[in-house]
Design a protein around this motif. Structure first.
Motif, PDB file in Angstrom:
ATOM      1  N   TYR A 131      29.064 -51.433 -41.665  1.00  0.00           N
ATOM      2  CA  TYR A 131      28.811 -51.329 -40.246  1.00  0.00           C
ATOM      3  C   TYR A 131      27.986 -50.074 -40.000  1.00  0.00           C
ATOM      4  O   TYR A 131      28.108 -49.079 -40.731  1.00  0.00           O
ATOM      5  N   PRO A 165      30.480 -49.440 -33.389  1.00  0.00           N
ATOM      6  CA  PRO A 165      29.897 -49.890 -34.656  1.00  0.00           C
ATOM      7  C   PRO A 165      29.364 -51.315 -34.538  1.00  0.00           C
ATOM      8  O   PRO A 165      29.925 -52.134 -33.801  1.00  0.00           O
ATOM      9  N   ARG A 189      32.596 -65.391 -39.404  1.00  0.00           N
ATOM     10  CA  ARG A 189      32.261 -65.084 -40.790  1.00  0.00           C
ATOM     11  C   ARG A 189      32.785 -63.702 -41.172  1.00  0.00           C
ATOM     12  O   ARG A 189      32.504 -62.716 -40.501  1.00  0.00           O
ATOM     13  N   TYR A 190      33.507 -63.636 -42.268  1.00  0.00           N
ATOM     14  CA  TYR A 190      34.035 -62.362 -42.774  1.00  0.00           C
ATOM     15  C   TYR A 190      34.719 -61.566 -41.681  1.00  0.00           C
ATOM     16  O   TYR A 190      34.653 -60.352 -41.664  1.00  0.00           O
ATOM     17  N   ASN A 191      35.362 -62.261 -40.772  1.00  0.00           N
ATOM     18  CA  ASN A 191      36.046 -61.592 -39.675  1.00  0.00           C
ATOM     19  C   ASN A 191      35.161 -60.555 -38.999  1.00  0.00           C
ATOM     20  O   ASN A 191      35.600 -59.463 -38.671  1.00  0.00           O
ATOM     21  N   GLU A 192      33.872 -60.910 -38.791  1.00  0.00           N
ATOM     22  CA  GLU A 192      32.960 -59.984 -38.144  1.00  0.00           C
ATOM     23  C   GLU A 192      33.486 -59.640 -36.760  1.00  0.00           C
ATOM     24  O   GLU A 192      33.803 -60.526 -35.964  1.00  0.00           O
ATOM     25  N   GLN A 193      33.596 -58.352 -36.489  1.00  0.00           N
ATOM     26  CA  GLN A 193      34.124 -57.886 -35.216  1.00  0.00           C
ATOM     27  C   GLN A 193      33.008 -57.247 -34.416  1.00  0.00           C
ATOM     28  O   GLN A 193      32.134 -56.571 -34.960  1.00  0.00           O
ATOM     29  N   TYR A 217      36.453 -59.415 -49.128  1.00  0.00           N
ATOM     30  CA  TYR A 217      35.088 -59.271 -48.673  1.00  0.00           C
ATOM     31  C   TYR A 217      34.849 -57.837 -48.255  1.00  0.00           C
ATOM     32  O   TYR A 217      35.784 -57.085 -47.973  1.00  0.00           O
ATOM     33  N   PHE A 256      32.156 -54.645 -31.415  1.00  0.00           N
ATOM     34  CA  PHE A 256      32.775 -53.480 -30.798  1.00  0.00           C
ATOM     35  C   PHE A 256      32.167 -53.133 -29.450  1.00  0.00           C
ATOM     36  O   PHE A 256      30.968 -53.304 -29.218  1.00  0.00           O
ATOM     37  N   LEU A 264      32.016 -55.158 -46.154  1.00  0.00           N
ATOM     38  CA  LEU A 264      31.001 -55.116 -45.114  1.00  0.00           C
ATOM     39  C   LEU A 264      30.499 -53.684 -44.935  1.00  0.00           C
ATOM     40  O   LEU A 264      31.183 -52.723 -45.302  1.00  0.00           O
ATOM     41  N   TYR A 287      41.056 -56.384 -30.728  1.00  0.00           N
ATOM     42  CA  TYR A 287      41.566 -55.255 -31.509  1.00  0.00           C
ATOM     43  C   TYR A 287      41.385 -53.954 -30.727  1.00  0.00           C
ATOM     44  O   TYR A 287      40.385 -53.784 -30.027  1.00  0.00           O
TER      45      TYR A 287
END
Lengths: 112, 115
Positions: free
Chosen positions: A36, A44, B100-104, A32, B106, A34, B33
């Motif tokens: 940011y 971000p 979803r999609y490893n959304e992180q 996938y 910050f 993305l 993280y």
């Protein structure tokens, strides 16, 4: 080794025109992709994503295109607005590891 | 919903000194993280925690960097001793389980300057 490359450090466009940000990646195993967005002095924030099984995803003024054969990703912003001025990071991920790898970023300036 | 909190926002130290950064993730986010972002580059993952266990620390310079996540919530990242090349923004991020999609998500980051 840079697995994600954003070859344009900066981009300047006029308000109302289209902004196109590009990204190339090296590993065809990424699942996938993305984008940011980052404003100064902030972390971000997620903008838009696309899975490897699609070639286009649209969300309002933002559209991401994926060309897997060329290992190329692009973000289109139309129409561009001054508030879109920020650093945009191309990010790739793998479902196996959950790890995200960031490109170097492209600084977009939208002029009024 | 409160975002990821980090402190301090800015820190200036001399080389060979030690420094510590603190992060409080979004409530309920099991994964945390730490990233290092050097000027002109994208964020680079230093360490990933799942609850209070380390998932990936392959890019953490373990001779000088250490991190812990007590009770699976807050986390601290320490540098001892600091070098000039450690000058960077240190970003903490968290992600929810099954995101979803490893959304992180910050935090604002800590800008470290080593003189």
């Amino acid at each position: 080794d840079q697995q994600v490359k954003q070859n344009s450090p900066s981009l300047s466009v006029q308000e109302g025109r289209i902004s196109i940000l590009n990204c190339d990646y090296t590993n065809s195993m990424f699942d996938y992709f993305l984008w940011y967005k980052k404003y100064p002095a902030e972390g971000p924030t997620f903008l838009i994503s696309i899975s490897s099984i699609k070639d286009k995803n649209e969300d309002g003024r933002f559209t991401v295109f994926l060309n897997k054969s060329a290992k190329h990703l692009s973000l289109h912003i139309v129409p561009s607005q001054p508030g879109d001025s920020a650093v945009y990071f191309c990010v790739v991920g793998s479902g196996n590891t959950g790890k995200l790898i960031f490109g170097q970023g492209t600084t977009l300036q939208v002029k009024p | 919903e409160a975002g990821v909190a980090q402190s301090p926002r800015y820190k200036i130290i001399e080389k060979r000194q030690s420094v510590a950064f603190w992060c409080n993730p979004i409530s309920g986010h099991a994964t945390l993280y730490w990233y290092q972002q050097i000027l002109g580059q994208g964020p680079k993952l230093l360490i990933q925690f799942q609850n209070n266990g380390v998932v990936d620390d392959s890019q953490l310079p373990k001779d000088r960097f250490s991190a812990e996540r007590l009770k699976g919530v807050d986390s601290t990242l320490k540098i001892q001793p600091a070098k000039l090349e450690d000058s960077a923004v240190y970003l903490c991020a968290s992600s929810p389980p099954g995101g979803r999609y490893n959304e992180q998500f910050f935090g604002p980051g800590t800008r470290l300057t080593v003189l």
